[in-house]
Design a protein around this motif. Structure first.
Motif, PDB file in Angstrom:
ATOM      1  N   ALA A 153      18.719 -24.960  15.147  1.00  0.00           N
ATOM      2  CA  ALA A 153      19.117 -23.605  14.767  1.00  0.00           C
ATOM      3  C   ALA A 153      18.534 -22.573  15.736  1.00  0.00           C
ATOM      4  CB  ALA A 153      18.671 -23.302  13.340  1.00  0.00           C
ATOM      5  N   ALA A 154      17.301 -22.803  16.177  1.00  0.00           N
ATOM      6  CA  ALA A 154      16.672 -21.877  17.117  1.00  0.00           C
ATOM      7  C   ALA A 154      17.427 -21.835  18.442  1.00  0.00           C
ATOM      8  CB  ALA A 154      15.212 -22.259  17.350  1.00  0.00           C
ATOM      9  N   VAL A 155      17.836 -22.996  18.944  1.00  0.00           N
ATOM     10  CA  VAL A 155      18.590 -23.046  20.205  1.00  0.00           C
ATOM     11  C   VAL A 155      19.926 -22.331  20.045  1.00  0.00           C
ATOM     12  CG1 VAL A 155      19.816 -24.620  21.758  1.00  0.00           C
ATOM     13  CG2 VAL A 155      17.461 -25.084  21.136  1.00  0.00           C
ATOM     14  N   GLN A 156      20.608 -22.525  18.919  1.00  0.00           N
ATOM     15  CA  GLN A 156      21.874 -21.832  18.676  1.00  0.00           C
ATOM     16  C   GLN A 156      21.669 -20.328  18.616  1.00  0.00           C
ATOM     17  OE1 GLN A 156      23.526 -23.546  15.140  1.00  0.00           O
ATOM     18  NE2 GLN A 156      24.263 -25.384  16.204  1.00  0.00           N
ATOM     19  N   THR A 157      20.585 -19.900  17.973  1.00  0.00           N
ATOM     20  CA  THR A 157      20.299 -18.475  17.883  1.00  0.00           C
ATOM     21  C   THR A 157      19.992 -17.889  19.258  1.00  0.00           C
ATOM     22  OG1 THR A 157      19.459 -18.762  15.637  1.00  0.00           O
ATOM     23  CG2 THR A 157      18.834 -16.748  16.780  1.00  0.00           C
ATOM     24  N   PHE A 158      19.218 -18.602  20.070  1.00  0.00           N
ATOM     25  CA  PHE A 158      18.901 -18.099  21.401  1.00  0.00           C
ATOM     26  C   PHE A 158      20.127 -18.113  22.312  1.00  0.00           C
ATOM     27  CE2 PHE A 158      14.437 -19.544  20.282  1.00  0.00           C
ATOM     28  CZ  PHE A 158      14.053 -18.275  19.887  1.00  0.00           C
TER      29      PHE A 158
ATOM     30  N   PRO B   3      17.461 -17.062  27.367  1.00  0.00           N
ATOM     31  CA  PRO B   3      17.117 -18.256  28.145  1.00  0.00           C
ATOM     32  C   PRO B   3      15.628 -18.603  28.087  1.00  0.00           C
ATOM     33  CG  PRO B   3      18.531 -16.804  29.425  1.00  0.00           C
ATOM     34  CD  PRO B   3      18.171 -16.078  28.177  1.00  0.00           C
ATOM     35  N   PHE B   4      14.763 -17.594  28.042  1.00  0.00           N
ATOM     36  CA  PHE B   4      13.325 -17.865  28.005  1.00  0.00           C
ATOM     37  C   PHE B   4      12.940 -18.616  26.740  1.00  0.00           C
ATOM     38  CE2 PHE B   4       9.111 -16.589  26.492  1.00  0.00           C
ATOM     39  CZ  PHE B   4       8.335 -17.148  27.490  1.00  0.00           C
ATOM     40  N   PHE B   5      13.325 -18.086  25.583  1.00  0.00           N
ATOM     41  CA  PHE B   5      12.930 -18.732  24.336  1.00  0.00           C
ATOM     42  C   PHE B   5      13.631 -20.068  24.147  1.00  0.00           C
ATOM     43  CE2 PHE B   5      11.534 -14.384  23.227  1.00  0.00           C
ATOM     44  CZ  PHE B   5      10.221 -14.685  22.919  1.00  0.00           C
ATOM     45  N   LYS B   6      14.859 -20.188  24.638  1.00  0.00           N
ATOM     46  CA  LYS B   6      15.542 -21.480  24.576  1.00  0.00           C
ATOM     47  C   LYS B   6      14.775 -22.515  25.408  1.00  0.00           C
ATOM     48  CE  LYS B   6      19.996 -23.629  25.500  1.00  0.00           C
ATOM     49  NZ  LYS B   6      21.359 -23.409  26.007  1.00  0.00           N
ATOM     50  N   SER B   7      14.286 -22.107  26.566  1.00  0.00           N
ATOM     51  CA  SER B   7      13.508 -23.040  27.392  1.00  0.00           C
ATOM     52  C   SER B   7      12.188 -23.409  26.727  1.00  0.00           C
ATOM     53  CB  SER B   7      13.260 -22.454  28.776  1.00  0.00           C
ATOM     54  OG  SER B   7      12.371 -21.354  28.714  1.00  0.00           O
ATOM     55  N   ILE B   8      11.601 -22.484  25.979  1.00  0.00           N
ATOM     56  CA  ILE B   8      10.365 -22.787  25.244  1.00  0.00           C
ATOM     57  C   ILE B   8      10.630 -23.872  24.201  1.00  0.00           C
ATOM     58  CG2 ILE B   8       8.662 -21.842  23.630  1.00  0.00           C
ATOM     59  CD1 ILE B   8       8.217 -20.990  26.516  1.00  0.00           C
TER      60      ILE B   8
END
Length: 90
Positions: free
Chosen positions: A57-62, A76-81
Motif C-alpha cells: 500500500a505504501a508503494v502504491q501511495t508513493f 520516488p524517495f520514499f518509494k526507494s526507502i
C-alpha cells in the motif's frame, strides 16, 4: 570601470534576478497548479502505511504522489526507502 563598482553592479543584478525568479511563481515546482496539501497528505499516508508494515500500500501511495507532483522527489524517495528496507529485511 573600477573593480569595486563592477562588483557592486553585478551583485545588484544577481540579487535582482534572484528576487524576480523567487517572486514570479513560475519555478519548476511552484507554479504548476499542483495541490501541495494533497501531495503532503498522500506522503504522510504512505509513511503511515509503511510504519504499519503494509509496504504494498505504501508503494502504491508513493506512486500516486509521483503522479500528483512529477517533479517532486518525495514520491520516488520514499518509494526507494520502502524497497531498500524490504531488501535489507530479506
Amino acid at each position: 570601470m573600477k573593480p569595486a563598482l563592477f562588483h557592486r553592479r553585478m551583485t545588484a543584478r544577481v540579487v535582482l534576478c534572484l528576487v524576480s525568479v523567487c517572486c514570479s511563481g513560475s519555478t519548476a515546482l511552484g507554479g504548476s497548479g499542483i495541490d501541495w496539501a494533497a501531495v503532503h497528505a498522500a506522503t504522510m499516508r504512505g509513511i503511515d502505511q509503511f510504519y504499519r508494515l503494509d509496504p504494498d500500500a505504501a508503494v502504491q501511495t508513493f506512486d500516486s504522489v509521483s503522479r500528483m507532483a512529477p517533479g517532486d522527489p518525495r514520491g520516488p524517495f520514499f518509494k526507494s526507502i520502502v524497497h531498500c528496507s524490504l531488501y535489507l529485511l530479506d
